[in-house]
Structure formats: C-alpha cells, structure tokens
Design a protein around this motif. Structure first.
Motif, mmCIF file in Angstrom:
data_model
loop_
_atom_site.group_PDB
_atom_site.id
_atom_site.type_symbol
_atom_site.label_atom_id
_atom_site.label_comp_id
_atom_site.label_asym_id
_atom_site.label_seq_id
_atom_site.Cartn_x
_atom_site.Cartn_y
_atom_site.Cartn_z
ATOM 1 N N UNK A 159 -41.010 -17.061 -36.131
ATOM 2 C CA UNK A 159 -41.977 -17.887 -36.865
ATOM 3 C C UNK A 159 -41.660 -17.989 -38.352
ATOM 4 N N UNK A 160 -41.063 -16.941 -38.918
ATOM 5 C CA UNK A 160 -40.777 -16.958 -40.352
ATOM 6 C C UNK A 160 -39.698 -17.972 -40.712
ATOM 7 N N UNK A 161 -38.969 -18.469 -39.688
ATOM 8 C CA UNK A 161 -37.877 -19.407 -39.957
ATOM 9 C C UNK A 161 -38.276 -20.869 -39.735
ATOM 10 N N UNK A 162 -39.508 -21.150 -39.313
ATOM 11 C CA UNK A 162 -39.929 -22.541 -39.099
ATOM 12 C C UNK A 162 -39.937 -23.270 -40.436
ATOM 13 N N UNK A 163 -39.383 -24.487 -40.460
ATOM 14 C CA UNK A 163 -39.456 -25.253 -41.706
ATOM 15 C C UNK A 163 -40.826 -25.910 -41.838
ATOM 16 N N UNK A 164 -41.125 -26.400 -43.032
ATOM 17 C CA UNK A 164 -42.464 -26.904 -43.330
ATOM 18 C C UNK A 164 -42.831 -28.129 -42.505
ATOM 19 N N UNK A 165 -41.834 -28.941 -42.117
ATOM 20 C CA UNK A 165 -42.136 -30.144 -41.334
ATOM 21 C C UNK A 165 -42.240 -29.866 -39.836
ATOM 22 N N UNK A 166 -42.078 -28.602 -39.432
ATOM 23 C CA UNK A 166 -42.243 -28.159 -38.034
ATOM 24 C C UNK A 166 -41.281 -28.873 -37.074
ATOM 25 N N UNK A 167 -40.083 -29.196 -37.565
ATOM 26 C CA UNK A 167 -39.123 -29.863 -36.690
ATOM 27 C C UNK A 167 -37.772 -29.134 -36.665
ATOM 28 N N UNK A 168 -37.788 -27.848 -36.999
ATOM 29 C CA UNK A 168 -36.549 -27.091 -36.961
ATOM 30 C C UNK A 168 -36.692 -25.742 -37.640
ATOM 31 N N UNK A 169 -35.553 -25.103 -37.849
ATOM 32 C CA UNK A 169 -35.527 -23.780 -38.467
ATOM 33 C C UNK A 169 -34.784 -23.845 -39.801
ATOM 34 N N UNK A 170 -35.148 -22.964 -40.705
ATOM 35 C CA UNK A 170 -34.535 -22.974 -42.034
ATOM 36 C C UNK A 170 -33.233 -22.200 -42.080
ATOM 37 N N UNK A 171 -33.044 -21.243 -41.197
ATOM 38 C CA UNK A 171 -31.869 -20.379 -41.208
ATOM 39 C C UNK A 171 -30.784 -20.959 -40.292
ATOM 40 N N UNK A 172 -29.668 -21.366 -40.878
ATOM 41 C CA UNK A 172 -28.595 -22.011 -40.111
ATOM 42 C C UNK A 172 -28.015 -21.081 -39.053
ATOM 43 N N UNK A 173 -27.828 -19.814 -39.389
ATOM 44 C CA UNK A 173 -27.265 -18.858 -38.432
ATOM 45 C C UNK A 173 -28.184 -18.708 -37.214
ATOM 46 N N UNK A 174 -29.489 -18.551 -37.465
ATOM 47 C CA UNK A 174 -30.456 -18.405 -36.369
ATOM 48 C C UNK A 174 -30.454 -19.662 -35.506
ATOM 49 N N UNK A 175 -30.424 -20.810 -36.161
ATOM 50 C CA UNK A 175 -30.453 -22.079 -35.426
ATOM 51 C C UNK A 175 -29.215 -22.224 -34.540
ATOM 52 N N UNK A 176 -28.036 -21.977 -35.093
ATOM 53 C CA UNK A 176 -26.798 -22.117 -34.326
ATOM 54 C C UNK A 176 -26.733 -21.089 -33.197
ATOM 55 N N UNK A 177 -27.246 -19.897 -33.446
ATOM 56 C CA UNK A 177 -27.257 -18.862 -32.401
ATOM 57 C C UNK A 177 -28.166 -19.271 -31.244
ATOM 58 N N UNK A 178 -29.298 -19.898 -31.568
ATOM 59 C CA UNK A 178 -30.236 -20.354 -30.539
ATOM 60 C C UNK A 178 -29.621 -21.483 -29.715
ATOM 61 N N UNK A 179 -28.938 -22.401 -30.383
ATOM 62 C CA UNK A 179 -28.263 -23.498 -29.684
ATOM 63 C C UNK A 179 -27.199 -22.935 -28.740
ATOM 64 N N UNK A 180 -26.425 -21.977 -29.206
ATOM 65 C CA UNK A 180 -25.375 -21.380 -28.387
ATOM 66 C C UNK A 180 -25.974 -20.632 -27.193
ATOM 67 N N UNK A 181 -27.117 -19.973 -27.401
ATOM 68 C CA UNK A 181 -27.798 -19.254 -26.322
ATOM 69 C C UNK A 181 -28.209 -20.221 -25.200
ATOM 70 N N UNK A 182 -28.786 -21.346 -25.577
ATOM 71 C CA UNK A 182 -29.205 -22.335 -24.576
ATOM 72 C C UNK A 182 -27.982 -22.956 -23.907
ATOM 73 N N UNK A 183 -26.973 -23.262 -24.699
ATOM 74 C CA UNK A 183 -25.748 -23.879 -24.170
ATOM 75 C C UNK A 183 -25.131 -23.025 -23.074
ATOM 76 N N UNK A 184 -25.078 -21.681 -23.294
ATOM 77 C CA UNK A 184 -24.477 -20.782 -22.308
ATOM 78 C C UNK A 184 -25.201 -20.839 -20.964
ATOM 79 N N UNK A 185 -26.484 -21.105 -21.002
ATOM 80 C CA UNK A 185 -27.297 -21.067 -19.776
ATOM 81 C C UNK A 185 -27.342 -22.400 -19.032
#
Length: 554
Positions: A297-323
C-alpha cells in the motif's frame, strides 16, 4: 553566515490546481470523493447528475454526491485547505467497521476542481448540528474557502450523520461522463460504473449512480482458476487468476489487476506482459484476476493507477509473467477434460434414451414373428442407399466448388495479372491475402519482406523493413476485421489487408473504442497510418497497407 536550510515555499492555489489536473480526470475525481465515504464508515453513497442544454449541447452542470458516515466536523472542514495533510495518516483503521483507510495523501479536496468551479459541502455529525462550507475557484485558479457556518435547518443531508457535496458550474459535456447517445448509454458511463466498482463494494458499502446500483464484476463460477502466492521485497502477495471458457463480456475487467485493501488499483498488470509472452488474442479476451498485495500500500501512486517504486513494479510484473504460461496450459487441459466429460455424459444420456426406445419397440413387437433374412436384406439396402447418398452429396459439393473456382480463374484481377503475380485472383480470405502479399514481396513490390508467420502468436507475422529493422504485422481480409477481432493495437506495427469497407470499419472502430476506451481517446486515419490517441495524450501509429489500392498505383 547562517547556513540554515529552509523548506519549500509553495503557492497553495497553484499546487491544488496542479494536483487536480495532473492526478485526476472527471471520472477518477468522482471515485476519489466516493472513497472518502468509505473511510468515514459510510454504507451508502448516491451520485446524481444534473443536465442542461447550452448552445445545442448537453452538459452535466451539477454533480451531487451524498452519503452517510461519520460526517465532517468543523476541524475537518477547516483543514480542507491544507493540501497533503491528512488525519488518515495517523488513523489507519475506521472505528465502526474496522476498515483499512483508502486515502492518506490529503489531496482529495482538490479533486472537485476537475469537475466544477464551486463546491458546497453540507455535513452532519452525530449531533443535530448541520455545518456548511463553500469553496470557489476563481478564474485565476485561486481558491476561496468560506468560514464554516452552522445551519439550523437544512435538508441536504438525509442521514443521522453524513455529508453532501454539491459541485456546480461543471460544464462537462454529457458524453464524457454519461455518454447517452440516441437513448443508449455509451462507453463513458460504463467506464464510470467500472471505476466506481473498483471501490470496496459490499453489503456494507453500496453506491448508486443516477439510480443504478453499482456492482462488482464476478466471473463465471465454472471458469478455470488457479491460486498463486509469493513474496516481493519480503512483502507477501497472493491472488487468483481465471481463464474463462468464453470471452469476458465486461471488457473493463479483462486482465490482471492489483487489489490493495480491497480496492482495485487501475493498473492492468497483464498489459505490461502481454507483448512479452505471445499469448493469442483469444486468451487475452478470457483472462481475469487479482493480485492481492495489502503490504504494498505504501507504494500506490496518488492517481491509484500504479506503483511508485520501479523495482517493486517490475518484480510484480515478472511474478505474474512466470505464472501465466503455466496457467494457460492447465486451463487448456481443464477445458479439454471438461468437454470430454460433458460429451460422455451426453452420450450416456443419448444411450439411455436409445435403450428406452428400443425397449418400447421390443415390447410392442412381442408376440410377432420377425423375419431375420428380410430384415438383414432391408438393412443392406438402406446401407447402400446411405452410401450412394453420401457419395452424391460429396460429389455435389465438389462440383459446386469447381464451378466457383472456374469462375474465379476467368475473373482474374487485372492489376495483379499486370504485375506478374501468379496468384492473380481477388482474395476471398486472410490466407489468400497472405499468398498475394508473399508473391508481391518476392517481386520487391512492398517496402518489407516476410521473415516469420505464426497464426498462434499475438500478431500474424514479423517482417524486415528496407532499413533493416523488424516490425510486427497483422493480416486481414478487410480492415474492419482488425477491429472486429479485438487485436491489441500496441502489439502491431503494420496492418495489411485487401480492402477497407468504410462503413463496416467505422462501426467496428466504435465497438473497439468501447473495449479499449480506458486508454484510447480517439482513432483517426492520417495518410497511410492509423493514429491512436491515448488518454494520456500519447500517440501510437500503425502503418496501413490496403493492397487493392496499392496495386493500382504500381
């Protein structure tokens, strides 16, 4: 010399205006105001829109949002002018329903600026006292906050406690919110409804829009699903991904979304991986799911359409991609087995019915003597008649096809024939378009050469351009087929079709925008390109090749 470093000196009015115009759009602004009722332990929110015709154009001129909850006391109303200062930062859980607060940025009070220039706030706490505050945005974007007034009588809040926000001087074109055209609701209303459904809708928190109840999307219970879980930066995440048997009708819920504190974040993670995994469009239309990540929750951006931390965002994308690849394979097996079981069940039922019919027939024939030889002879004759019929039907189909082909041979396309293309006939389908284009490439009549074809990939082929760069290409019989098939426009660099039916194409573009309207603002044709203008004002162009027109100029 004093080396003391001072903080920023900011113009509050300018900041409010910047926040409102860069974080919110009219639809997200309404959603953000509604979220405050959730944080105030509200159970019901009602949105009403007032319409008015101005210079022959219908506008939304007033928006009224009312609901129950704790209401805002004098201190809270006075603090509305303090941008970035929210008491929710210190109080994360609500008193009554123990909800996790959705807001904490302290900027929701600026949201109304994307809707109108005046906002009246009526608030009632558990006491009988009604409070009133007015905010006005001047032409120079400066804000005027009135003093809080105490009202003895007021009917604007019809709850024991709660708030009503009335936003005036909106001048929002009706189509951009409700989109009613010819008496039918259009895309924008669907977007607004879906944006509102991203909030934690439940039996304890309900929203109505112009009398219509907002409901969260629920996928078919029989859809294949799989649970996934993991960790990102030592923070737990888990979720469920579904692949439906048929395309999901609600296009706004195609994809995989992040869900934090039961609020859906307006970021389709699947959009970030679709081009990397090559799943066919049929899967794209059937996939749906959520990744629950309350600890992010601490990484949600103000417009509620993504995350502010690039590393966290890319890691989440990679996690979904693997599955995804694993899930897609398992879904195929699941539906194959389901179809097989259904087929077996149907066969069993048909077999039982056949046995029942045979039993009835046997009972009717009891006492009668059956001549087996005659019966066998009759069956043989029937078999011969059936064989002859099948052969005749097959021969008839072949003759009709031969007649059609002979006519096609007689009616050669003059332009293809002139250019020396051996398949010089007007294509009847996409496969024949590929044959024509392949032969044109051999004659160097186009500015690319085909290097790969794959009907199972997200695009039909890869070509190499004259400058040596690669491009992704989609073949179609007619241009309207591209939009009708729902191809993802950002996956494609070139569209090659035989012809373009303007009326059908225009109609299919309308449906296409309805599907991808959350990101597409408009689709226009410019010379040999299709220009896609996105909601964020970025532009994506696809080069268009209409072969029937090109060969006339060669």
């Amino acid at each position: 010399m004093d080396n003391k470093i001072e903080g920023y000196i900011a113009n509050g009015d300018n900041i409010a205006n910047l926040v409102a115009n860069n974080i919110y759009n009219p639809i997200s602004a309404i959603g953000e105001i509604d979220a405050n009722f959730y944080d105030a332990d509200g159970t019901k929110v009602n949105i009403e829109l007032k319409e008015e015709e101005i210079n022959n154009t219908m506008y939304i001129t007033e928006i009224k949002i009312s609901g129950d909850g704790t209401g805002m006391d004098k201190l809270a109303l006075d603090n509305l002018k303090n941008i970035g200062d929210s008491n929710k930062k210190n109080k994360l859980i609500t008193d009554k329903f123990k909800r996790r607060m959705l807001g904490s940025f302290g900027i929701a009070s600026t949201a109304f600026q994307r809707l109108g220039s005046t906002m009246d706030i009526y608030s009632k706490t558990n006491s009988d006292t009604m409070l009133y505050k007015n905010i006005i945005i001047n032409n120079d974007k400066s804000c005027l906050f009135s003093q809080v007034k105490y009202l003895e009588k007021c009917s604007e809040v019809n709850f024991e406690s709660g708030c009503t926000f009335i936003i005036r001087n909106c001048r929002i074109k009706k189509t951009s919110l409700l989109g009613i055209k010819d008496g039918r609701p259009s895309l924008q209303k669907e977007i607004l409804k879906n944006k509102l459904s991203y909030l934690p809708i439940s039996k304890n928190f309900k929203i109505t829009l112009c009398g219509e109840k907002i409901e969260r999307f629920e996928i078919d219970k029989d859809a294949f699903s799989i649970n996934i879980d993991g960790k990102i930066d030592e923070k737990n995440i888990n979720g469920t991904i579904y692949i439906a048997k048929e395309a999901i009708k609600n296009k706004h819920y195609n994809g995989i979304y992040l869900k934090i504190d039961n609020r859906i974040i307006d970021w389709n993670i699947y959009d970030d991986i679709r081009g990397k995994i090559g799943t066919p469009g049929s899967v794209t239309a059937k996939i749906h799911g959520y990744i629950i990540a309350d600890e992010l929750r601490e990484y949600i951006n103000a417009s509620r359409d993504g995350l502010t931390d690039t590393y966290i965002k890319e890691s989440l994308v990679e996690f979904v991609k693997r599955n995804i690849a694993i899930i897609n394979k398992k879904a195929k097996v699941y539906y194959q087995e389901t179809n097989r079981e259904q087929e077996q069940e149907t066969n069993q039922q048909q077999g039982q019915e056949t046995n029942r019919e045979q039993e009835q027939e046997t009972n009717q024939q009891q006492g009668q003597e059956t001549n087996r030889e005659q019966e066998q002879e009759t069956n043989q004759q029937r078999g011969q008649e059936k064989t002859i019929t099948v052969i005749n039907i097959s021969e008839e189909k072949k003759e009709k096809r031969k007649e059609k082909v002979e006519k096609k041979i007689r009616e050669k396309n003059k332009d293809l024939y002139r250019l020396g293309i051996k398949f010089c006939y007007e294509p009847e389908n996409e496969q024949e378009v590929i044959v024509v284009v392949s032969q044109m490439c051999q004659e160097d009549l186009l500015d690319f050469q085909i290097v790969q074809l794959n009907s199972k990939a997200s695009t039909d082929g890869v070509v190499i351009k004259t400058d040596g760069t690669l491009a992704f290409l989609e073949f179609e019989k007619t241009l309207n087929n591209f939009f009708e098939h729902g191809h993802v426009y950002t996956d494609v660099d070139k569209i090659v079709c035989w012809d373009a039916d303007e009326e059908k194409t225009r109609k299919e573009i309308g449906k296409y925008v309805s599907r991808y309207g959350m990101c597409i603002e408009s689709i226009k044709f410019e010379n040999d390109y299709i220009k896609f203008t996105n909601k964020d004002e970025s532009i994506y162009k696809i080069k268009l090749y209409i072969i029937s027109k090109i060969i006339k100029k060669l």
